[in-house]
Motif scaffolding. Structure first.
Motif, PDB file in Angstrom:
ATOM      1  N   GLY A   1       0.849  -1.184   0.000  1.00 29.21           N
ATOM      2  CA  GLY A   1       0.000   0.000   0.000  1.00 29.21           C
ATOM      3  C   GLY A   1       0.881   1.230   0.000  1.00 29.21           C
ATOM      4  N   ILE A   2       0.427   2.301  -0.630  1.00 31.77           N
ATOM      5  CA  ILE A   2       1.140   3.578  -0.572  1.00 31.77           C
ATOM      6  C   ILE A   2       0.111   4.662  -0.264  1.00 31.77           C
ATOM      7  N   GLU A   3       0.440   5.469   0.748  1.00 29.90           N
ATOM      8  CA  GLU A   3      -0.418   6.616   1.048  1.00 29.90           C
ATOM      9  C   GLU A   3       0.323   7.879   0.625  1.00 29.90           C
ATOM     10  N   LEU A   4      -0.332   8.709  -0.168  1.00 31.90           N
ATOM     11  CA  LEU A   4       0.296   9.946  -0.638  1.00 31.90           C
ATOM     12  C   LEU A   4      -0.023  11.083   0.322  1.00 31.90           C
ATOM     13  N   THR A   5       0.891  12.054   0.379  1.00 27.84           N
ATOM     14  CA  THR A   5       0.665  13.178   1.285  1.00 27.84           C
ATOM     15  C   THR A   5      -0.311  14.184   0.672  1.00 27.84           C
TER      16      THR A   5
ATOM     17  N   THR B   1      -0.948  -0.550  -9.122  1.00 30.56           N
ATOM     18  CA  THR B   1      -1.885  -1.561  -9.621  1.00 30.56           C
ATOM     19  C   THR B   1      -3.333  -1.061  -9.532  1.00 30.56           C
ATOM     20  N   THR B   2      -3.699  -0.412  -8.422  1.00 30.76           N
ATOM     21  CA  THR B   2      -5.005   0.247  -8.304  1.00 30.76           C
ATOM     22  C   THR B   2      -4.816   1.472  -7.414  1.00 30.76           C
ATOM     23  N   GLY B   3      -5.445   2.578  -7.749  1.00 32.41           N
ATOM     24  CA  GLY B   3      -5.367   3.740  -6.866  1.00 32.41           C
ATOM     25  C   GLY B   3      -6.632   4.565  -6.935  1.00 32.41           C
ATOM     26  N   TYR B   4      -6.946   5.194  -5.816  1.00 36.75           N
ATOM     27  CA  TYR B   4      -8.121   6.060  -5.720  1.00 36.75           C
ATOM     28  C   TYR B   4      -7.873   7.123  -4.665  1.00 36.75           C
ATOM     29  N   GLN B   5      -8.730   8.120  -4.667  1.00 39.30           N
ATOM     30  CA  GLN B   5      -8.908   8.913  -3.469  1.00 39.30           C
ATOM     31  C   GLN B   5      -9.946   8.124  -2.673  1.00 39.30           C
ATOM     32  N   SER B   6      -9.506   7.523  -1.571  1.00 43.16           N
ATOM     33  CA  SER B   6     -10.388   6.644  -0.809  1.00 43.16           C
ATOM     34  C   SER B   6     -11.680   7.375  -0.440  1.00 43.16           C
ATOM     35  N   ILE B   7     -12.813   6.782  -0.792  1.00 47.64           N
ATOM     36  CA  ILE B   7     -14.089   7.431  -0.519  1.00 47.64           C
ATOM     37  C   ILE B   7     -14.365   7.442   0.985  1.00 47.64           C
ATOM     38  N   SER B   8     -13.936   6.390   1.669  1.00 48.32           N
ATOM     39  CA  SER B   8     -14.222   6.308   3.108  1.00 48.32           C
ATOM     40  C   SER B   8     -13.300   7.187   3.932  1.00 48.32           C
ATOM     41  N   THR B   9     -12.045   7.401   3.487  1.00 45.98           N
ATOM     42  CA  THR B   9     -11.097   8.166   4.307  1.00 45.98           C
ATOM     43  C   THR B   9     -10.670   9.485   3.668  1.00 45.98           C
ATOM     44  N   GLY B  10     -10.929   9.662   2.368  1.00 47.24           N
ATOM     45  CA  GLY B  10     -10.544  10.892   1.682  1.00 47.24           C
ATOM     46  C   GLY B  10      -9.083  10.954   1.281  1.00 47.24           C
TER      47      GLY B  10
ATOM     48  N   SER C   1      -5.523   9.977  -0.675  1.00 51.00           N
ATOM     49  CA  SER C   1      -5.069   9.417  -1.950  1.00 51.00           C
ATOM     50  C   SER C   1      -4.170   8.229  -1.659  1.00 51.00           C
ATOM     51  N   VAL C   2      -4.592   7.060  -2.063  1.00 45.27           N
ATOM     52  CA  VAL C   2      -3.895   5.817  -1.721  1.00 45.27           C
ATOM     53  C   VAL C   2      -3.874   4.895  -2.923  1.00 45.27           C
ATOM     54  N   CYS C   3      -2.907   3.973  -2.910  1.00 47.66           N
ATOM     55  CA  CYS C   3      -2.877   2.992  -3.989  1.00 47.66           C
ATOM     56  C   CYS C   3      -2.256   1.698  -3.507  1.00 47.66           C
ATOM     57  N   MET C   4      -2.480   0.645  -4.282  1.00 50.26           N
ATOM     58  CA  MET C   4      -1.681  -0.553  -4.165  1.00 50.26           C
ATOM     59  C   MET C   4      -0.703  -0.495  -5.325  1.00 50.26           C
ATOM     60  N   ALA C   5       0.509  -0.992  -5.100  1.00 45.67           N
ATOM     61  CA  ALA C   5       1.534  -0.948  -6.142  1.00 45.67           C
ATOM     62  C   ALA C   5       2.436  -2.156  -6.002  1.00 45.67           C
ATOM     63  N   LEU C   6       2.923  -2.621  -7.140  1.00 49.61           N
ATOM     64  CA  LEU C   6       3.888  -3.720  -7.153  1.00 49.61           C
ATOM     65  C   LEU C   6       5.275  -3.082  -7.175  1.00 49.61           C
ATOM     66  N   VAL C   7       6.049  -3.262  -6.088  1.00 48.24           N
ATOM     67  CA  VAL C   7       7.342  -2.579  -5.992  1.00 48.24           C
ATOM     68  C   VAL C   7       8.469  -3.569  -5.689  1.00 48.24           C
ATOM     69  N   ASP C   8       9.689  -3.175  -6.045  1.00 54.65           N
ATOM     70  CA  ASP C   8      10.860  -3.984  -5.732  1.00 54.65           C
ATOM     71  C   ASP C   8      10.943  -4.195  -4.229  1.00 54.65           C
ATOM     72  N   ILE C   9      11.396  -5.364  -3.838  1.00 49.85           N
ATOM     73  CA  ILE C   9      11.335  -5.768  -2.430  1.00 49.85           C
ATOM     74  C   ILE C   9      12.150  -4.831  -1.521  1.00 49.85           C
ATOM     75  N   ASP C  10      13.195  -4.205  -2.086  1.00 51.44           N
ATOM     76  CA  ASP C  10      14.020  -3.284  -1.292  1.00 51.44           C
ATOM     77  C   ASP C  10      13.247  -2.030  -0.874  1.00 51.44           C
ATOM     78  N   HIS C  11      12.125  -1.795  -1.510  1.00 44.30           N
ATOM     79  CA  HIS C  11      11.352  -0.583  -1.213  1.00 44.30           C
ATOM     80  C   HIS C  11       9.980  -0.917  -0.647  1.00 44.30           C
ATOM     81  N   ALA C  12       9.833  -2.148  -0.142  1.00 46.12           N
ATOM     82  CA  ALA C  12       8.494  -2.633   0.220  1.00 46.12           C
ATOM     83  C   ALA C  12       8.206  -2.579   1.717  1.00 46.12           C
TER      84      ALA C  12
END
Lengths: 363, 126
Positions: free
Chosen positions: A284-288, A310-319, A321-332
């Protein structure tokens, strides 16, 4: 090729739905609006037409041994009425599909698969029947399916439809007669809320939809909010978080991949990944800021591309900006700073859990 | 039915320009906001950025998708509508009142290639 339509297509048109292609079907994306429908499911009750989903009946003396061979979860010793989530894998460990397996009888299982994958899955299943006394029957055309989801789903199904369901435990089902028809009802869904899925003949599904919608207690909900709902609770969608190139271990679904089973297709590959061979994973990634990450956008660290949304939205329940992303393990690792490139600009974010909203299942 | 206002200039990609002297206020049309549904984010350029007719200058995002904003005319951004940063839904409430950027027009002759209200209304019907 012309898209298929579900038995409820005319109802969607009459309700003024925005209709778009999905998985080879013309499906309703929204009726009153994605935000309104999303909130109805989180706070009350919504009804979805999910008749596009595929149903394949596997039966015969070797049905259980066969399902164990093509499916990652372990169904051995399961009681009739139990449901399992898991995957079918290629030998590479990549996903053919993710699916539910319903144990109908000791030698009969109903496999519920993604609409877009029906032809591919059925072909895959039929290619792997050798050595098993088993019959693989694509019954997708025979079933319509409704999902009734939300904290009020149980009351709505019992009170509006007169269909008892409170005794059903999470991930179990029963076959019963309702409104003069043989049907199947399960306590399952794809929203992170309590709810039920009802399978029946198309005519029955249309009548049942009409009763639910006319009652005013189940809001018609489209695939738009189905996606925002499943995303917020970290559930994967085939094509986004899973694909022939993404394994369930990479997708964080190791719980549903029972490598202690002696054999299933793809086992060697996923076992190697479970034993430390994982080079990337879905996080998961949460944007500032408020910019919205979307499928396919680059994830960067120190000026280098280290993954993809892989999928991202402005979360309707929390407002947020968040996404799921496939990232290299060193950054996970949780807390790792990352950036997402959105409309040419880099936006700061941080690795979080994939669950952006807590599930509210009734178990 | 979507509203179409007289006196504005319209692009095929559903942006409008409202001209005041040497300035143009650029936004998306009522038809465009209807098609998008709930607007949840507007990606805007910065003051002093140059925009070029036919090129992207930002994006309007619904829950589901991002739609590029295409500049109907060329110019220099002199103001962005900062109210949209916190209330992007203003575009749904009144797309014509809630312009996105104000530009100093490079060449008012560019306006001639845009549609008037009648032509734009027909464009939306087609």
């Amino acid at each position: 090729m012309e898209n298929k339509r579900t038995c409820l297509y005319d109802r969607h048109v009459a309700l003024g739905a925005l209709i778009s292609p999905f998985g080879g079907f013309d499906m309703p994306i929204q009726y009153s609006g994605i935000i309104d429908e999303h909130n109805a499911v989180r706070k009350a009750c919504g009804v979805f037409d999910v008749s596009h989903m595929g149903e394949v009946m596997v039966s015969g003396p070797d049905a259980e041994r066969y399902v164990q061979h093509i499916f990652t979860n372990d169904i051995s010793g399961a009681p009739v009425g139990k449901i399992y989530y898991g995957l079918m894998l290629y030998p590479s460990g990549g996903a053919v599909d993710d699916l539910l397996v319903y144990k109908m009888a000791d030698n009969r299982f109903l496999l519920v698969i993604n609409a877009a994958n029906i032809d591919k899955d059925v072909a895959w299943m039929q290619q792997h029947t050798e050595g098993f006394a088993v019959n693989v029957d694509n019954q997708s055309e025979r079933y319509g399916q409704l999902a009734v989801q939300g904290p009020e789903a149980e009351q709505v199904v019992e009170q509006v439809l007169g269909l008892p369901c409170s005794e059903l435990a999470f991930y179990t089902f029963k076959e019963t007669e309702h409104d003069g028809e043989p049907i199947l009802i399960s306590r399952t869904g794809y929203t992170g809320e309590d709810g039920f899925e009802i399978y029946g003949a198309p005519d029955y599904i249309v009548r049942t939809w009409d009763r639910l919608v006319a009652s005013g207690r189940a809001k018609p909900c489209g695939l738009g909010c189905r996606d925002t709902l499943r995303f917020e609770v970290g559930l994967p969608l085939y094509g986004d978080e899973l694909s022939e190139n993404i394994t369930p271990i990479e997708a964080g679904l190791g719980l549903f991949v029972k490598t202690d089973k002696p054999d299933f297709i793809g086992r060697d590959a996923v076992l190697a990944q479970k034993n430390g061979g994982l080079s990337r994973k879905i996080v998961g990634i949460e944007l500032t800021g408020r910019a919205i990450p979307r499928h396919g956008y680059d994830v960067e660290a120190d000026g280098k591309v280290v993954g993809s949304v892989t999928t991202g939205y402005q979360s309707i329940s929390t407002g947020k900006s968040v996404c799921m992303a496939l990232v290299d393990i060193d950054h996970a690792k949780l807390g790792t700073p990352l950036q997402v490139r959105i409309h040419r600009k880099l936006h700061d974010g941080v690795v979080t859990k994939k669950r952006f909203y807590e599930k509210n299942y009734k178990k | 039915m979507a509203k179409v206002l007289e006196g504005l200039y319209y692009a095929e990609s559903h942006e409008y320009v409202r001209v005041e002297g040497e300035f143009g206020f650029i936004g998306i049309t009522d038809y465009a906001q209807e098609q998008l549904g709930n607007v949840v984010y507007v990606d805007m350029p910065e003051v002093d950025d140059a925009v070029t007719a036919g090129d992207d200058f930002g994006a309007v995002e619904s829950v589901k998708a991002a739609s590029d904003l295409v500049a109907p005319v060329s110019g220099t951004v002199v103001e962005v509508n900062t109210a949209l940063e916190d209330q992007p839904e203003l575009i749904n409430q009144d797309a014509f009142a809630n312009w996105i950027i104000k530009v100093k027009l490079d060449d008012t002759a560019e306006l001639d290639s845009l549609m008037d209200a009648t032509a734009y209304a027909a464009h939306c019907e087609a």
